[in-house]
Scaffold this active site. Structure first.
Site, PDB file in Angstrom:
ATOM      1  N   TYR A  52      57.947 -41.027  82.167  1.00 40.60           N
ATOM      2  CA  TYR A  52      56.583 -41.466  82.472  1.00 40.60           C
ATOM      3  C   TYR A  52      55.867 -41.961  81.216  1.00 40.60           C
ATOM      4  O   TYR A  52      55.134 -42.959  81.260  1.00 40.60           O
ATOM      5  CB  TYR A  52      55.786 -40.315  83.099  1.00 40.60           C
ATOM      6  CG  TYR A  52      56.170 -40.003  84.514  1.00 40.60           C
ATOM      7  CD1 TYR A  52      55.603 -40.698  85.590  1.00 40.60           C
ATOM      8  CD2 TYR A  52      57.090 -39.001  84.815  1.00 40.60           C
ATOM      9  CE1 TYR A  52      55.949 -40.409  86.902  1.00 40.60           C
ATOM     10  CE2 TYR A  52      57.441 -38.709  86.118  1.00 40.60           C
ATOM     11  CZ  TYR A  52      56.868 -39.417  87.162  1.00 40.60           C
ATOM     12  OH  TYR A  52      57.220 -39.122  88.464  1.00 40.60           O
ATOM     13  N   ARG A 101      48.420 -32.048  99.956  1.00 39.13           N
ATOM     14  CA  ARG A 101      47.676 -32.953 100.835  1.00 39.13           C
ATOM     15  C   ARG A 101      47.974 -32.792 102.312  1.00 39.13           C
ATOM     16  O   ARG A 101      47.308 -33.388 103.147  1.00 39.13           O
ATOM     17  CB  ARG A 101      47.956 -34.401 100.417  1.00 39.13           C
ATOM     18  CG  ARG A 101      47.339 -34.773  99.086  1.00 39.13           C
ATOM     19  CD  ARG A 101      47.751 -36.154  98.646  1.00 39.13           C
ATOM     20  NE  ARG A 101      49.153 -36.204  98.224  1.00 39.13           N
ATOM     21  CZ  ARG A 101      49.798 -37.316  97.918  1.00 39.13           C
ATOM     22  NH1 ARG A 101      49.191 -38.476  98.021  1.00 39.13           N
ATOM     23  NH2 ARG A 101      51.056 -37.273  97.520  1.00 39.13           N
ATOM     24  N   ASP A 124      49.823 -30.424  87.064  1.00 36.95           N
ATOM     25  CA  ASP A 124      50.658 -31.623  87.149  1.00 36.95           C
ATOM     26  C   ASP A 124      51.496 -31.716  85.885  1.00 36.95           C
ATOM     27  O   ASP A 124      51.036 -31.322  84.803  1.00 36.95           O
ATOM     28  CB  ASP A 124      49.784 -32.878  87.287  1.00 36.95           C
ATOM     29  CG  ASP A 124      50.602 -34.102  87.646  1.00 36.95           C
ATOM     30  OD1 ASP A 124      51.081 -34.783  86.702  1.00 36.95           O
ATOM     31  OD2 ASP A 124      50.791 -34.389  88.833  1.00 36.95           O
ATOM     32  N   ARG A 176      55.147 -27.953  96.090  1.00 39.58           N
ATOM     33  CA  ARG A 176      53.915 -28.641  96.506  1.00 39.58           C
ATOM     34  C   ARG A 176      53.259 -27.955  97.695  1.00 39.58           C
ATOM     35  O   ARG A 176      52.610 -28.614  98.522  1.00 39.58           O
ATOM     36  CB  ARG A 176      54.170 -30.118  96.813  1.00 39.58           C
ATOM     37  CG  ARG A 176      54.607 -30.927  95.598  1.00 39.58           C
ATOM     38  CD  ARG A 176      54.647 -32.414  95.918  1.00 39.58           C
ATOM     39  NE  ARG A 176      55.270 -33.155  94.816  1.00 39.58           N
ATOM     40  CZ  ARG A 176      55.965 -34.278  94.964  1.00 39.58           C
ATOM     41  NH1 ARG A 176      56.153 -34.774  96.159  1.00 39.58           N
ATOM     42  NH2 ARG A 176      56.490 -34.884  93.925  1.00 39.58           N
ATOM     43  N   ARG A 181      39.739 -30.829  97.304  1.00 42.71           N
ATOM     44  CA  ARG A 181      39.897 -31.992  96.420  1.00 42.71           C
ATOM     45  C   ARG A 181      38.681 -32.909  96.502  1.00 42.71           C
ATOM     46  O   ARG A 181      38.230 -33.438  95.488  1.00 42.71           O
ATOM     47  CB  ARG A 181      41.165 -32.763  96.776  1.00 42.71           C
ATOM     48  CG  ARG A 181      41.283 -34.040  95.949  1.00 42.71           C
ATOM     49  CD  ARG A 181      42.646 -34.627  95.914  1.00 42.71           C
ATOM     50  NE  ARG A 181      42.631 -35.931  95.257  1.00 42.71           N
ATOM     51  CZ  ARG A 181      43.698 -36.644  95.000  1.00 42.71           C
ATOM     52  NH1 ARG A 181      44.884 -36.189  95.336  1.00 42.71           N
ATOM     53  NH2 ARG A 181      43.607 -37.816  94.410  1.00 42.71           N
TER      54      ARG A 181
END
Length: 344
Positions: free
Chosen positions: A152, A29, A75, A25, A38
């Site tokens: 998921y 963020r 992702d 990652r 973003r």
């Protein structure tokens, strides 16, 4: 020809005086430049599917830190979307998907050969990155492992214990295994297309492997990783594969030999000293600094970084975190970690 890029050398089994380094990652963020891009994209999925912007956020940590590898910004849930699942993100809560819990749900999924129509922008991002990355920087592609992706798709969201997936596995095993087989086939084609577009290494993220125990781990974590790796190696024998069965514990032992992966990525629930003795004996390992150090910093960050480098110094090693960096991390702590690793 022997590889020249440091990460490719480590993946080929070479012990280097200073381990190459990248970070899960790393485009994310915690970086102000990521937040700006973003915002420009509008939302997370729009960022993933915009090749120019996805390439930009992939390049940002390379410009800032000079990592030895860039990992494609995407992702793991793009593949289920390409297979026909509905996918959206809820602000502050994470991903949501339409669920696969019945045969009727499964029958709504599309065939594997149709995934590329959705995923073509991802391959374009890879092509841009191969042009734009510095010559010494390795480009890593990735996908989620079938078990993790299935958790998921079955639950419709992330769950703390993967209970819905375990329930389907036990109550309707034929449906569960059909879903896993569809994801496995899709993953092979997805990673192959990333390689065709220019990925030099691929990584299989099995974030929830640790919730599989005993025979279930062998059947639903190890075996799919072996199948994917074998299929890719048959087509691309010189492309290394990294496996990450997170929180596998003792199941890390022998994972490389059983699956054929070139490197086993380690979470930080196992010590580097233990992993050097039990896992690195079979080849390259990656990891495994606690990502919390990127938040707290200080001398503990330096000490633990040095201890990991020392523990793995007698074999092939790629320095990384034990899990992805978190949004509250301090960018200065990342630089401190890199400086510590490269100080030797």
């Amino acid at each position: 020809m022997a590889p020249t890029k440091t990460i490719l050398r480590a993946l080929a089994g070479e012990t280097l005086p200073i381990p190459p380094i990248w970070m899960m990652r790393q485009a994310g963020r915690y970086l102000p430049e990521y937040k700006a891009t973003r915002a420009q994209a509008g939302d997370f999925l729009s960022l993933c599917y915009n090749p120019d912007l996805a390439a930009e956020v992939t390049l940002q940590p390379i410009r800032r830190y000079g990592f030895d590898a860039a990992i494609l910004f995407a992702d793991i849930l793009l593949l289920p979307q390409a297979l026909g699942a509905d996918l959206w993100f809820v602000t502050g809560e994470g991903p949501r998907l339409s669920t696969v819990q019945t045969q009727a749900d499964f029958d709504k999924l599309g065939p594997v050969e149709d995934i590329h129509e959705t995923l073509n922008p991802i391959y374009e991002t890879v092509r841009i990155l191969r042009r734009e990355l510095p010559a010494e920087t390795t480009l890593i592609g990735f996908a989620g492992a079938p078990w993790t992706v299935a958790t998921y798709m079955i639950a419709g969201q992330g769950t703390p214990d993967q209970a819905p997936a375990h329930a389907l596995r036990q109550e309707n095993n034929a449906l569960f295994e059909a879903l896993l087989a569809r994801i496995t086939a899709g993953t092979i084609d997805y990673l192959a297309a990333q390689i065709e577009a220019g990925a030099e290494v691929v990584k299989i993220f099995d974030s929830w492997a640790g919730s599989l125990k005993g025979e279930a781990f062998q059947k639903y974590a190890l075996e799919p990783a072996r199948e994917i790796t074998a299929a890719l190696k048959a087509r691309y024998p010189h492309i290394p594969v990294i496996g990450f069965p997170r929180e596998a514990g003792d199941n890390y032992i022998g994972f490389a030999k059983a699956t054929g992966v070139d490197c086993v990525a380690l979470d930080n629930s196992v010590s580097a000293a233990w992993a050097a003795q039990h896992v690195q004996v079979d080849g390259c390992v990656q990891g495994n600094l606690a990502s919390s150090h990127m938040v707290t910093g200080g001398q503990a960050l330096v000490d633990d970084t040095r201890a990991i480098v020392k523990a793995f110094s007698k074999g092939p090693h790629i320095f990384n975190l034990g899990h992805g960096i978190t949004p509250d991390a301090d960018p200065d702590n990342v630089q401190r970690m890199i400086d510590t690793v490269r100080a030797g």
